[in-house]
Design an enzyme around this catalytic site. Structure first.
Site, short mmCIF file in Angstrom:
data_model
loop_
_atom_site.label_atom_id
_atom_site.label_comp_id
_atom_site.label_asym_id
_atom_site.label_seq_id
_atom_site.Cartn_x
_atom_site.Cartn_y
_atom_site.Cartn_z
N LEU A 1 11.03 1.08 7.09
CA LEU A 1 10.44 1.54 5.84
C LEU A 1 11.23 2.75 5.34
CD1 LEU A 1 8.01 1.02 3.92
CD2 LEU A 1 7.02 3.06 4.94
N GLU B 1 12.01 2.40 14.27
CA GLU B 1 11.16 3.50 13.79
C GLU B 1 9.90 3.53 14.63
OE1 GLU B 1 9.92 2.72 9.68
OE2 GLU B 1 9.89 0.58 10.10
N TYR C 1 0.82 -1.20 0.00
CA TYR C 1 0.00 0.00 0.00
C TYR C 1 0.86 1.25 0.00
CZ TYR C 1 0.82 0.98 5.02
OH TYR C 1 1.38 1.30 6.22
N LYS D 1 6.45 -2.13 1.82
CA LYS D 1 5.30 -1.52 2.50
C LYS D 1 4.08 -2.44 2.39
CE LYS D 1 3.23 3.07 3.17
NZ LYS D 1 3.36 3.12 4.61
N1 PDD Z 1 2.96 5.09 7.30
N2 PDD Z 1 7.63 3.76 8.82
C1 PDD Z 1 6.50 3.04 8.83
C2 PDD Z 1 6.48 1.73 9.52
C3 PDD Z 1 5.35 3.55 8.18
O1 PDD Z 1 4.22 2.85 8.17
C4 PDD Z 1 5.41 4.82 7.54
C5 PDD Z 1 4.23 5.40 6.81
C6 PDD Z 1 6.63 5.53 7.59
C7 PDD Z 1 6.80 6.87 6.92
O2 PDD Z 1 6.84 6.74 5.53
P1 PDD Z 1 6.33 7.92 4.56
O3 PDD Z 1 7.11 9.12 4.94
O4 PDD Z 1 6.63 7.43 3.21
O5 PDD Z 1 4.86 8.09 4.85
C8 PDD Z 1 7.71 4.97 8.23
C9 PDD Z 1 1.78 5.56 6.59
C10 PDD Z 1 1.65 7.04 6.60
C11 PDD Z 1 0.54 4.83 7.11
O6 PDD Z 1 0.67 3.63 7.30
O7 PDD Z 1 -0.50 5.45 7.30
#
Ligand code: PDD
Length: 283
Positions: A203, A179, A32, A147
């Site tokens: 991620l 993270e 996703y 992801k």
């Molecule tokens: N989550 N780390 C994890 C485990 C994440 O699920 C996310 C993003 C990030 C940040 O990645 P980005 O900057 O590309 O959004 C880091 C999204 C926002 C979610 O699951 O809603």
């Protein structure tokens, strides 16, 4: 009522259907992306499209449509749902086939998109007060760079954090922070921004990449390395980044204030730069 996209068609949300046999549902065999929308425009769409292609390739799944088509579907979703500020969620699954652990040869991928309206997304009160986090063990699988929709552990951890009176959890492996449950984690020590290097343990955040580039352009020092829970607790500042939270200060870790317990200047400055630059580049 929201309009949802499923496999090339648009439906009112209560009429959208995905098969019971979909491997996304049965095996979490799906990836996703979440892209934010500010002033009706997509923030860092090329970054999200590139990571989607990478996640699919790592799992040997086909890209169901071209990047241009994905962009036009995103735009259509923003328009049809009248989103000024909010999020576009996209999920691609390996498709619906009879249940079997073996990857199917002939499945047609399922693609689903929906939107979430978040009026004032860039103006959230949490950015002024900062977040409280607790540290919890990182019990996710080993390919966090993909992801996938396997979000049970992050969901458990966030719920546990709330039970403990915090807003979110920072996940810890071998004494080092990987993270947040849905964001990348940073601390500031001796004026240097420290965040874990890219690898399979985290991620590869799209917001992380942009924020680190802006930090370097602004002559801030950046170190990409693992940091310990002790380093985080005694840091001058802490913050997280994600597509939905942008840059969000962290003011408390495990019940103790970070620095003076207020959002720090590095996090505040980076939030400003990030929002300004990404609004300019939005499409
Ligand atoms: N989550 N780390 C994890 C485990 C994440 O699920 C996310 C993003 C990030 C940040 O990645 P980005 O900057 O590309 O959004 C880091 C999204 C926002 C979610 O699951 O809603």
């Amino acid at each position: 009522m929201r309009i949802v996209h499923v496999n090339g068609e648009y439906f009112p949300e209560d009429q959208a259907r995905v098969s019971v046999f979909d491997r996304g549902f049965l095996f979490a065999d799906a990836v996703y992306e979440v892209t934010s929308v500010l002033d009706g425009k997509l923030i860092d769409f090329p970054g999200h499209a590139a990571r989607l292609a990478r996640s699919l390739a790592e799992l040997d799944m086909d890209m169901p449509v071209t990047e241009e088509e994905i962009l036009s579907i995103h735009r259509e979703m923003v328009t049809r749902n009248d989103i000024t500020d909010g999020l576009v969620y996209l999920q691609v699954t390996r498709g619906a086939v009879d249940r079997d652990f073996l990857f199917p040869e002939d499945a047609q991928p399922t693609i689903v998109l929906f939107t979430q309206a978040k009026p004032g997304l860039a103006d959230s009160p949490a950015a002024r007060t900062g977040l409280k986090v607790v540290t919890l063990p990182d019990r996710r699988w080993g390919r966090r760079d993909i992801k996938t929709v396997q979000l049970l552990y992050p969901s458990m951890a966030k719920t546990e954090a709330k039970r403990q009176g915090a807003d979110d959890a920072w996940l810890v492996e071998d004494g080092h922070v990987t993270e947040g449950t849905s964001n990348n984690a940073y601390i500031v020590r001796n004026g240097t921004i420290v965040t874990r290097q890219l690898g399979e343990e985290i991620l590869h955040g799209i917001t992380r990449r942009a924020v680190l580039a802006f930090a370097r352009e602004a002559q801030m020092k950046v170190e990409e390395r693992p940091f310990t829970v002790e380093e985080a607790r005694s840091a001058e500042e802490a913050f997280v980044t994600s597509a939905s939270a942008f840059v969000m200060p962290v003011v408390e870790i495990d019940g103790r204030p970070v620095g003076d317990g207020q959002p720090g200047p590095v996090a505040r400055r980076l939030r400003e730069i990030y929002l300004e630059e990404s609004r300019k580049a939005a499409i």
